[in-house]
Each structure stands twice: as C-alpha cells, then as structure tokens.
Scaffold this active site. Structure first.
Site, short mmCIF file in Angstrom:
data_model
loop_
_atom_site.label_atom_id
_atom_site.label_comp_id
_atom_site.label_asym_id
_atom_site.label_seq_id
_atom_site.Cartn_x
_atom_site.Cartn_y
_atom_site.Cartn_z
N GLU A 1 -23.24 -65.62 -43.53
CA GLU A 1 -23.61 -66.24 -44.80
C GLU A 1 -22.93 -67.51 -45.27
OE1 GLU A 1 -25.68 -62.20 -46.46
OE2 GLU A 1 -24.06 -63.13 -47.60
N ASP B 1 -18.23 -55.50 -52.23
CA ASP B 1 -19.28 -54.90 -53.16
C ASP B 1 -19.41 -53.66 -52.64
OD1 ASP B 1 -20.81 -55.66 -50.86
OD2 ASP B 1 -22.19 -56.92 -52.36
N TRP B 2 -19.03 -52.94 -51.63
CA TRP B 2 -19.31 -51.74 -51.14
C TRP B 2 -17.75 -51.13 -50.96
CZ3 TRP B 2 -16.65 -52.80 -47.03
CH2 TRP B 2 -16.69 -54.06 -46.29
N GLU C 1 -30.41 -58.57 -42.22
CA GLU C 1 -29.56 -57.95 -43.32
C GLU C 1 -30.94 -57.75 -44.48
OE1 GLU C 1 -26.28 -58.79 -45.65
OE2 GLU C 1 -25.01 -59.49 -43.91
#
Length: 868
Positions: free
Chosen positions: A442, A181-182, A539
């Site tokens: 995650e 996503d980046w 985070e």
C-alpha cells in the site's frame, strides 16, 4: 542456554502503567534461543501471559529496556585448529552489539538478515564468553527518526486506538510489532533464530538454490543450480547433481579464496510431471541431490525438493475494455487465485510451531484455497511454511516487509535492505509455491492518495525516495537474483501502467489495471453494485469477534460485554465495534437476551454471521465477474480476502481464530471457493443465477434447480429447473434468469419476506455438482414467519479416526445454524448453514482424542432466531 540480564533505560517514557511487582524485580535468568525476552521472562515467572487482558500495556517496560544475552562454551583443540571460524546468527531481533571474550565481533540492525562474524583466533579452550547486547527497538527507532532532520518520513506514530509505539519505519523489523489494527504492540527483543559456530579448513557452503526453467525452443526443462561458498583455500573438485529416475550430471568445480558463487545448468531431457496449484492438478516434488567431492578428499552433500512449473503475470489488452488484464498463468493455463492474506501467526515468533502453521495451511486448503499473500508488515515466514505450501499446492504472493509507510533512504538503510532482499530471495526462490514478489503493501497508494498530508511541492521528493528504495534497489536485486517470477513494486498497483506513470500512478485503485484493495464498512455489504469490478481483488473484508472459548483464555467474566473496557481495549480499529453492529443491524435484529454472558456470546455470533455474509457476497461477485466485461470493467482473476489468521485473541478480519478455530466465514469459504459454484443475485428485479467453473477444459453440462421455501414449513413451496446449459471452462455462465415478481406469483403463497430461495447446480441426470446456495429476497430482520427452531441434538462416535456424527432436530426452518464445541479442536463438514428439514446430520472431525460425551457436554447450537 543463554543468561538474560536487563539494563534499565534511564530516559524511557514514564507515561504508562507499570506492573509494580515486576518492576521492583531485576529479571535475570535463563533464556532459550531461539527466543525473545518476553517469552524468557514468562518462562522464568517474572511475567504472566503477555496476551492476558491488558498485559500488552502493563509490559511495555520490557520493550523500553536494553537486554543482554550471555552464554559460555568450550572450544576443544580440534575446533580451534581449523583455519577459519565463523559465528552465524540466523536472526537477531534487532539492534545488537555482539562480543566474544570481550572483543566486539559485530553489530546487527536488521531482523530479517543472517549475520556471519569471523572469530578465527578469538576462541579459547574453556569458557568462551559470548554476549549479545540488544538495544530497545523503540528507543532506536525514535533516535533514528529524530536524527533525520532534513525532512519528515511519515507516519510518526500509529493511531491512538492501536496503543502502539512510534517510528517503526526507521527500523528493519516486523512493522506490525509496534502495533497494527488487528494486533498488539510487542516490540520484541531477542535472538529469534538459531546461532551456530562453523569451523572449517577449506570451505563452507553458504546456500544452495535450485530454479527450474522451461526451454520452449527445445520443449525441455533445465534446472539452474546455484552454490554460494565461503572459501579459505583454493580448491578443485567435482559436483554431481542428480534427480533419481530422471537424470544425473557431473560438473567441474574450481574455487578461489573468498566469497564465491557458482552456477550449473542441469538438463532434464525426460518428460516430467508438472506442479499445479491446488484444485488444478497434482504437486509432484522431485529430490535433487548434490554431492561435492574435492580433490583433497573433503565431501559436501545436500538435497532439495524441485518442482517443474512456469509462472507468468499477464498484463495485456482485453477486448471491449480499456486498460490491461492482470492474471497469473501457471504452466500456460490461466488460474483464478482463490485465497486470503497471511499475517504473523504470533507476536512472539519463537512461539510459532510447525503444528500451528500446518493447521492454518490445511484449513486454507480445506476451504478450497490455492493462494495466500504473505503480507508486507510481518515477517518472511519460516522454511516449513513454504515447504508445506509446495506440498499443498498453495501459491504464495510474497511481499517484501514494508507496509503502510514511507521509509528513509540513507545509505546505511539502503545497504541493509539490499542484503535483506538478496538473502530472502536466495532463501525462497527454490520454492515452486512462491509465484510473485511484491515490493511493499500500500505504499504506492499512500503517496498517490496522500495518506500523510504531503504538500504538492514536497511530493517529488517522496516519489524519488519511493523509486530509489523499491525500483532502483529492491526490484534491481530481484531481477538479478530471480528471472523466473514476476515482480510488482506495490500492492495495490496498476502494474505496468504504474510504471509508465513513474511508478506512482495517479489512481493505483483503478479497476482497469492491476490489483485493488477495497474496504467499506458503513455501506450495505449486500449491495454488490458498490464493489469495484476489479481485475484482481487482493484485499477486502469485514471484522468479526472470535468465539468466547478463544477469548476466555485471556479474559475474565466481567470482560464479557460488548461495551466493557476489555472489548474496547482489544479493538484496535477505529470505531470497529460499532461498525460491526451497524453493518449487522442493516439485516439482522441485534441480540437482546437478558443473560449478559449469553448476550455476549450471541453478539459474537452475529458479528460472525455478518462477516461471513458480507465476504460471501463480495467474493461471489468477483467470481462471477471472472469472464464478464461490464461497462469496460471485469475479467476478475483473483480474490484474496483479508485475512486468514489471527495474531492474538481479539476482533479482526480473520476467518480462522488465534489457535486455529474456524469462524463462520471459513466454513462458508469452502463453498464460495468451490471448484464449481452457483451464484444467485438480484439485478433490476430479476433473479439471475450463474455457474462459475475453475475447470480448464471440461465443459460441464448443468441445469440449475431452484426452490422456494417459506419460513414456516419444511416443504418447498415451489421449484423450478433451468434448461441444460454448457458452462464455460474457466469462467461464469448465466444459467437461469427469471423476474422475481413472476416467481413469487407462480409460487402463490410466497412473498419477499415470507420465503427464501435455494438453488444448486446438477448434471443433466440430477447429480449435484455445486454446493447448496441461497439468496434472501429481503433482510432476515424482516422475515415473516421465522420461528425459534428449538434445535436439539445427539452425538455418536463413528468409530473412524475421531469422527463424530451430530444429528440435529428442529421444529421450524432455521437460518445460520452454528455449532460450537468450545475448546475441542476440530472442524465440522458444514457450519453456519440453512436448515430446511426436520433433521440434519453434520460430521465433526476432532484434531485430538475426544469422546461423544465430551462433545455433547460442550456443544452449543445457535440459529439466527435464537438471539432475540
């Protein structure tokens, strides 16, 4: 130099746009090693910059094809006469078949592994032909996924906004290379690390590790030295280990043919200087030398840096709080971790230079960071990264390379992961900067909170796979290979509580345990009460856009609009551009100037203002929760915001742009990560001010100085001083409390909208000991009396090491004063600041030769009131 040739995949998807000119060619040319196909094609002129505009889509065909690297070399008689010859591939990306002189010598299936292939007897005097056939990683991942028919292993594909490829969890490759996503989707192929031929008669040293261990019973240090050998002929000899000025010791060595591992305990009976994280002491590194002398006369020499430090992860009961603590103790002292998260520096790893890594790590240290988390979706970084972190005192939280996915557990997958983990632990465990291993990013949370729509009946199967991969294999290897560091199975996690719950906790985000990841983009980031009062924030963050000077390298002027196709294409986070503007609009008037390019520049500016303010508020909340327990929560002992760096020129959560330019957030981090910090907050109508200290022993006596300024004047309307207070070492202390209504009444001419509160900490004799800070009593969009400041400037060369003084002049107080010198690399001593005087001086340290004239020509100055 290798010859690169292309094998078109007959069945590759045709659902995307091709660059017709490139497609009509058959790329065949020279390729450098280390390198990858994309950079080889660019160097040969077959493609242009892959980062330019929409080229990540135009060049998808590269990753769908198979490619062959071919080279030839000679092997003189003295090389061929050696008893053993081994071709060593430090890193192949990723799926390959390797042949020498037409004979297949091996295959690779893991980007993160070193591969050794014996070629004894295959070498010729002249023209040895080495070929490395590399299969499309996209095709391989798809085939492995479709062959896994027993049950699905999600996720199949990334969200459409990421414009990526599918099934990356089926290949041991940088997970972000299929998109994130980046960042872009560039599923690279190539020989991304070195290749060498090693020939020998007796033995070779495969690796050499050093791990200092503290013997508390004798109050002394030992250094455990491990040597890994590949032995052809049984050998005996001596190993001399020495640390100059400390100690030397000799050991007998006896080796039998085959792979061999030898351990020696080197006792250091003298006192040593301890290695400390940045801000807590020095980082002494000792040279440990190894000399091997075999009876036959052969010698081997090596040297490694050694540092003496201990690390513990403390998870124990806390008075007045359910749950457990979660903090790091270095050399017996609790350390608050201040830092960020590290992602790959470039999509093409061969493009990552020592200078790029150095600039980023120096930028982290300049921002008072003492820790970085190497995130699990990228790569295990190159050696210079860890060596610099050793020097700079930057602690590393090292993830293994698994992120945001479930993974297969077939025998071949587990086997290659086991070898990967073994190699990486042996490679990195000698570095004092590495303070913790973590199994994944995650993935515990993904199962616990059902990211992938797994039914209740299916869940035990996935938990079993999770435990098999991370606990029974990765954890097992780490505990065998390294007893000196803690290991966490995941992040976020509840730590030992997750273990009690079968390694997948019911709520891995429980703030009473472990570490947390927290993101919320539409809720007002100024509302600090919404943040989790966690034990450790590993985070959190907000997006912003990079500067126009960074974006202009990969765009054209028609792209410079927030609603352009380019802006939409570059944003890989769902609804990210609107989230930025919605968050900014809560407190600021959005840019509305008529010049489209200026409006674009202003919009970039406002996203950086928003990001800096949001992360500041959240980080200050965590820092003042350092020693607090409120309603059973708190005792926060670490903040690692997402993220430090960028992989390309696009919007992201980073504080440093691709290329090394600092965003406003990074300048602010130098203050909110200061060793002694003043934090102001409004709570139930009161203005509270805290002093936060990282100090272990010094108990500073401080007083808070508070001033209120109106937006229409440079003179303070009124000021207050607190009583002298002794602040806690390693904690936060309330030093000032006053009802805001009473403050405004006492000032007489102030309202919430017309005035701003500034404050700092000083010693009893008036010496400032914390950075200046401020707090708004209402949103700046509602500020009354805020005028355009009409800022002008002059630039002068100080004559000292490319340092320049910029003097600013303004007519009215200015908020978020931002200095941007376009492409001139360097950093200011302060930026994005509150200017409450008619003139102010800022220094600029250039990272290359420049002149005051060049800086003057390129300097843009923006304040909040200038954008509307």
């Amino acid at each position: 130099m290798f010859l690169l040739s292309r094998e078109r995949a007959a069945d590759r998807p045709r659902t995307f746009d091709f660059n017709r000119e490139v497609q009509q060619k058959t790329p065949r040319g020279c390729a450098e090693v280390p390198g990858c196909v994309h950079t080889a094609l660019q160097r040969q002129g077959f493609i242009s910059d892959p980062y330019y505009r929409f080229n990540d889509l135009a060049y998808r065909w590269i990753s769908f094809d198979n490619w062959t690297y071919t080279t030839s070399f000679s092997a003189p008689t003295h090389v061929r006469e050696k008893m053993k010859a081994v071709l060593v591939f430090e890193g192949v990306d990723t799926i390959s078949t390797i042949s020498l002189n037409g004979v297949t010598i091996g295959k690779t299936d893991n980007m993160f592994r070193r591969y050794d292939f014996e070629v004894t007897g295959l070498l010729k005097d002249q023209e040895n032909i080495l070929q490395v056939w590399i299969m499309s990683a996209v095709t391989y991942a798809s085939q492995k996924s479709h062959a896994h028919t027993e049950y699905r292993v999600p996720p199949d594909c990334p969200p459409p906004v990421q414009k990526g490829e599918c099934h990356v969890n089926f290949i041991r490759k940088a997970q972000s290379s299929f998109s994130w996503d980046w960042g872009p989707s560039f599923p690279t192929l190539g020989i991304w690390k070195g290749v060498q031929l090693e020939v020998f008669n007796t033995l070779r040293v495969l690796s050499f590790t050093t791990v200092p261990k503290y013997d508390s019973a004798h109050s002394s240090w030992n250094v455990e030295v491990e040597l890994f050998f590949d032995v052809v002929v049984a050998s005996k000899g001596l190993v001399l280990l020495s640390i100059p000025l400390l100690h030397s010791e000799e050991f007998q060595l006896s080796l039998t043919p085959g792979q061999s591992r030898k351990s020696f305990v080197f006792q250091v009976n003298q006192s040593v200087s301890l290695w400390w994280p940045f801000g807590h002491g020095e980082q002494p590194l000792y040279d440990l030398k190894m000399d091997i002398n075999l009876e036959g006369g052969e010698t081997f020499n090596a040297q490694r840096k050694v540092a003496f430090r201990t690390v513990e992860l403390i998870q124990e009961p806390i008075p007045s709080s359910p749950g457990l603590s979660f903090y790091f103790r270095i050399n017996g002292k609790p350390i608050f971790l201040k830092g960020s998260n590290w992602i790959p520096v470039h999509a093409f790893q061969d493009q990552v230079t020592t200078d790029m890594i150095t600039i980023l790590l120096r930028s982290a240290q300049k921002a008072n960071m003492n820790a970085l988390r190497v995130w699990g979706g990228g790569v295990y970084e190159q050696g210079i990264f860890y060596s610099l972190c050793d020097m700079y005192g930057i602690m590393i939280w090292q993830d293994f390379m698994f992120a945001c996915a479930l993974y297969p557990t077939e025998k071949d997958f587990i086997q290659t992961v086991r070898e990967e983990v073994t190699q990486q632990v042996r490679r990195l465990k000698s570095h004092p900067s590495v303070v913790i291993w973590s199994g994944n990013n995650e993935n515990e949370a993904a199962i616990a909170t059902d990211w992938f729509n797994i039914t209740v009946a299916e869940r035990p199967l996935y938990v079993k796979d999770y435990v098999k991969l991370y606990v029974e294999n990765i954890r097992d290897i780490v505990l065998q290979e390294d007893s000196t560091r803690p290991f966490l199975v995941s992040s976020p996690t509840n730590g030992v509580e997750s273990e009690k719950e079968g390694w997948v906790a019911q709520d891995p985000y429980d703030p009473h345990y472990g570490d947390t990841h927290y993101y919320s983009y539409y809720n007002d980031c100024w509302d600090w009460t919404a943040f989790p009062r966690t034990r450790f924030a590993s985070e959190y963050g907000f997006q912003s856009w990079p500067s126009l000077s960074t974006l202009s390298k990969v765009s054209v002027s028609s792209d410079w609009d927030f609603s352009s196709n380019f802006s939409s294409h570059r944003q890989h986070h769902e609804d990210g551009n609107q989230q930025m503007l919605k968050q900014a609009e809560l407190h600021y008037i959005l840019p509305n100037r008529t010049d489209p390019v200026q409006k674009y520049r202003d919009t970039i500016y406002i996203t950086q203002v928003m990001q800096a303010q949001c992360v500041k508020i959240q980080t200050e909340f965590y820092r003042r929760s350092h020693s607090d327990i409120i309603e059973g929560k708190g005792h926060t002992m670490g903040t690692l915001y997402w993220q430090l760096n960028d992989i390309w020129q696009g919007p992201s959560w980073s504080s440093v742009e691709f290329g090394g330019k600092w965003k406003m957030l990074h300048y602010w981090a130098t203050d909110f990560y200061a060793p002694i910090l003043s934090v102001g907050v409004e709570d139930k109508g009161d203005l509270l001010m805290y002093a936060v200290s990282d100090s272990h022993s010094e108990q500073h006596k401080v007083k808070a100085k508070v001033e209120l300024y109106s937006w229409s004047s440079f003179d303070a309307v009124c000021s207050f001083e607190s009583n002298v207070t002794t602040i806690k070492a390693g904690g936060s202390t309330l030093v000032f409390q006053h009802p805001i209504s009473a403050l405004l009444t006492q000032c007489g001419n102030c309202t919430r909208r017309s005035c701003i509160v500034t404050f700092h900490l000083s010693s009893p004799d008036g010496q400032m000991i914390s950075p200046h800070n401020h707090i708004f009593l209402s949103s700046p969009r509602h500020a009354e009396g805020l005028q355009k400041p009409n800022i002008t400037f002059t630039v002068k060369d100080t004559g000292i090491m490319q340092n320049f003084v910029v003097t600013l002049y303004c007519s009215f107080p200015a908020v978020y004063v931002w200095l941007d010198v376009d492409d001139i690399p360097g950093d200011f001593n302060v930026n994005g600041f509150l200017m409450l005087s008619k003139n102010s001086t800022v220094t600029f340290g250039a990272w290359r030769p420049t002149t005051a004239k060049e800086i003057t020509a390129n300097l843009h100055i923006t304040s909040l009131r200038d954008v509307y």
